[in-house]
Write an enzyme that holds these catalytic residues in place. Structure first.
Site, PDB file in Angstrom:
ATOM      1  CG  HIS A  96      -2.535   6.354  -7.519  1.00 25.50           C
ATOM      2  ND1 HIS A  96      -3.192   7.353  -6.828  1.00 25.50           N
ATOM      3  CD2 HIS A  96      -1.723   6.995  -8.414  1.00 25.50           C
ATOM      4  CE1 HIS A  96      -2.814   8.534  -7.285  1.00 25.50           C
ATOM      5  NE2 HIS A  96      -1.920   8.347  -8.237  1.00 25.50           N
ATOM      6  CD  GLU A 118      -0.189   7.767  -4.352  1.00 22.88           C
ATOM      7  OE1 GLU A 118      -0.427   6.561  -4.181  1.00 22.88           O
ATOM      8  OE2 GLU A 118       0.812   8.189  -4.987  1.00 22.88           O
ATOM      9  CB  SER A 134      -4.338  17.657  -8.524  1.00 17.83           C
ATOM     10  OG  SER A 134      -4.126  16.432  -7.857  1.00 17.83           O
ATOM     11  NE  ARG A 203     -11.381  23.888  -2.481  1.00 13.62           N
ATOM     12  CZ  ARG A 203     -10.433  24.704  -2.921  1.00 13.62           C
ATOM     13  NH1 ARG A 203     -10.048  25.743  -2.177  1.00 13.62           N
ATOM     14  NH2 ARG A 203      -9.840  24.494  -4.077  1.00 13.62           N
ATOM     15  CG  ASP A 270      -5.080   8.038 -10.404  1.00 12.40           C
ATOM     16  OD1 ASP A 270      -6.100   8.346  -9.741  1.00 12.40           O
ATOM     17  OD2 ASP A 270      -4.171   8.850 -10.652  1.00 12.40           O
TER      18      ASP A 270
END
Length: 369
Positions: A96, A118, A134, A203, A270
């Protein structure tokens, strides 16, 4: 290859990068592992279990780093670990970087090859090493939000699912990805009134087909985000721009208009957070109140369930760790998704979103490999 598993020293971090079963898989392939004493204790894995799996137990971070080529972690290196990184190291962990210029500068100065869980993608463009955490973060976000709506925690005194004759609490989820979908599932399971907002019509269509009206699936314009936040009891920020800073979805002024005792859970903290008033918190002190609104901004939410998280993380990362152990950094060649995990190499920044966040020079990783 020599592989090191440090004990995580970030406050409140209970996960470990590999289970004893994962260590056993690597040992069976001829690799040597150094595991720091107590690395798995918080997640329920003893030093004896790692020894039985074939690992050498060492006592300090210095011994782990000095004796390894591949360092496998859960969270980004802490300042105490910066001096331990060398140009010969391959670091594989959550990074991150867009949330921390000092960390980025330290990794570049080390010259190490730094791979971020990630930003690694699969053939379908998904983020397989981010997905299990997640999933956990989305579910825990609702648990945490429900808890902090209680009066003893300073909340409105609402039961998330209500009771017959009393309306349930209103939950607004910003972002329909893995975090948002899992938050919706948990909130629906607890009986809340749930609205999920996203900018992807495709989505939203998937989520609507899944929930068949049980969840309101709405296109996210800023106007509608602002309007829905005002009436929400719990707002969960779960928007992800892979590798980049999170977008700011609610301003300080808008948050000040929310009802006192409402709860914000910023799962994107984050990556810098998606609310203007967000700042990182820990599991020891998970919340603060600003403008009368409770903020839950824990930067390592899955650590709350360290054993579940460790098992899920190892399941996802092990095949990639095996590839790195067998082939070194050359294992990235010919695999664009694996190459996308490379954020720093030889003192150069190789992740475009991070480079854009800090206006820093970027080097195409394919040209380096």
């Amino acid at each position: 290859m020599q592989i090191g598993i440090p004990k995580e020293i970030k406050p409140g971090e209970n996960r470990v990068a590999l289970t004893p079963a994962g260590v056993s898989e690597l040992v069976a392939r001829g690799h040597q592992l150094r595991v720091m004493s107590g690395a798995g204790a918080a997640a329920g894995f003893s030093d004896a279990q790692y020894q039985t799996a074939g690992a050498q137990i060492v006592g300090t971070l210095e011994e782990v780093y000095a004796g390894a080529t591949l360092i496998v972690k859960v969270k980004e290196p802490q300042p105490e670990e910066y001096p331990l990184l060398r140009s010969t190291h391959i670091l594989f962990t959550y990074l991150h970087l867009a949330a921390s210029r000092p960390l980025t500068d330290a990794l570049l100065a080390s010259g190490a090859s730094c791979l971020a869980y990630e930003t690694l993608s699969d053939a379908q463009g998904r983020l397989p090493l981010l997905a299990p955490m997640s999933e956990i973060a989305g579910r825990v976000a609702v648990q945490a939000g429900a808890h902090h709506l209680e009066m003893a925690q300073g909340g409105k005194g609402l039961l998330l699912g209500g009771i017959p004759g009393v309306a349930p609490a209103k939950v607004l989820i910003l972002g329909g990805g893995v975090v948002g979908a899992n938050a919706a599932a948990m909130a629906v399971g607890l009986g809340a009134e749930v609205r999920i907002m996203d900018k992807s019509i495709a989505r939203l269509r998937q989520l609507d087909d899944l929930w068949r009206g049980r969840v309101v699936c709405e296109y996210a314009t800023q106007t509608r985000i602002d309007e829905c936040a005002l009436s929400a009891d719990l707002v969960i920020g779960s928007v992800l721009n892979a590798g980049a800073s999170a977008p700011r979805l609610l301003t300080r002024a808008q948050i000040a208009r929310m009802e006192p005792g409402s709860v914000l859970v910023d799962v994107a903290i984050d990556q810098g957070g998606c609310f203007e008033t967000s700042r990182p918190t820990t599991h020891q002190q998970p919340t603060y109140v600003e403008a009368g609104v409770i903020h839950y901004c824990v930067a390592n939410i899955p650590s709350a369930v360290g054993r579940t998280a460790t098992l899920g993380l190892t399941n996802a990362t092990l095949s990639y760790i095996l590839r790195l152990a067998d082939g070194g950094i050359a294992a990235l060649k010919g695999d664009p998704g694996f190459t996308a995990a490379l954020n720093c190499h030889g003192g150069e920044l190789t992740q475009p979103a991070v480079a854009a966040s800090f206006s820093m020079p970027y080097r195409d990783p394919q040209s380096i490999l």
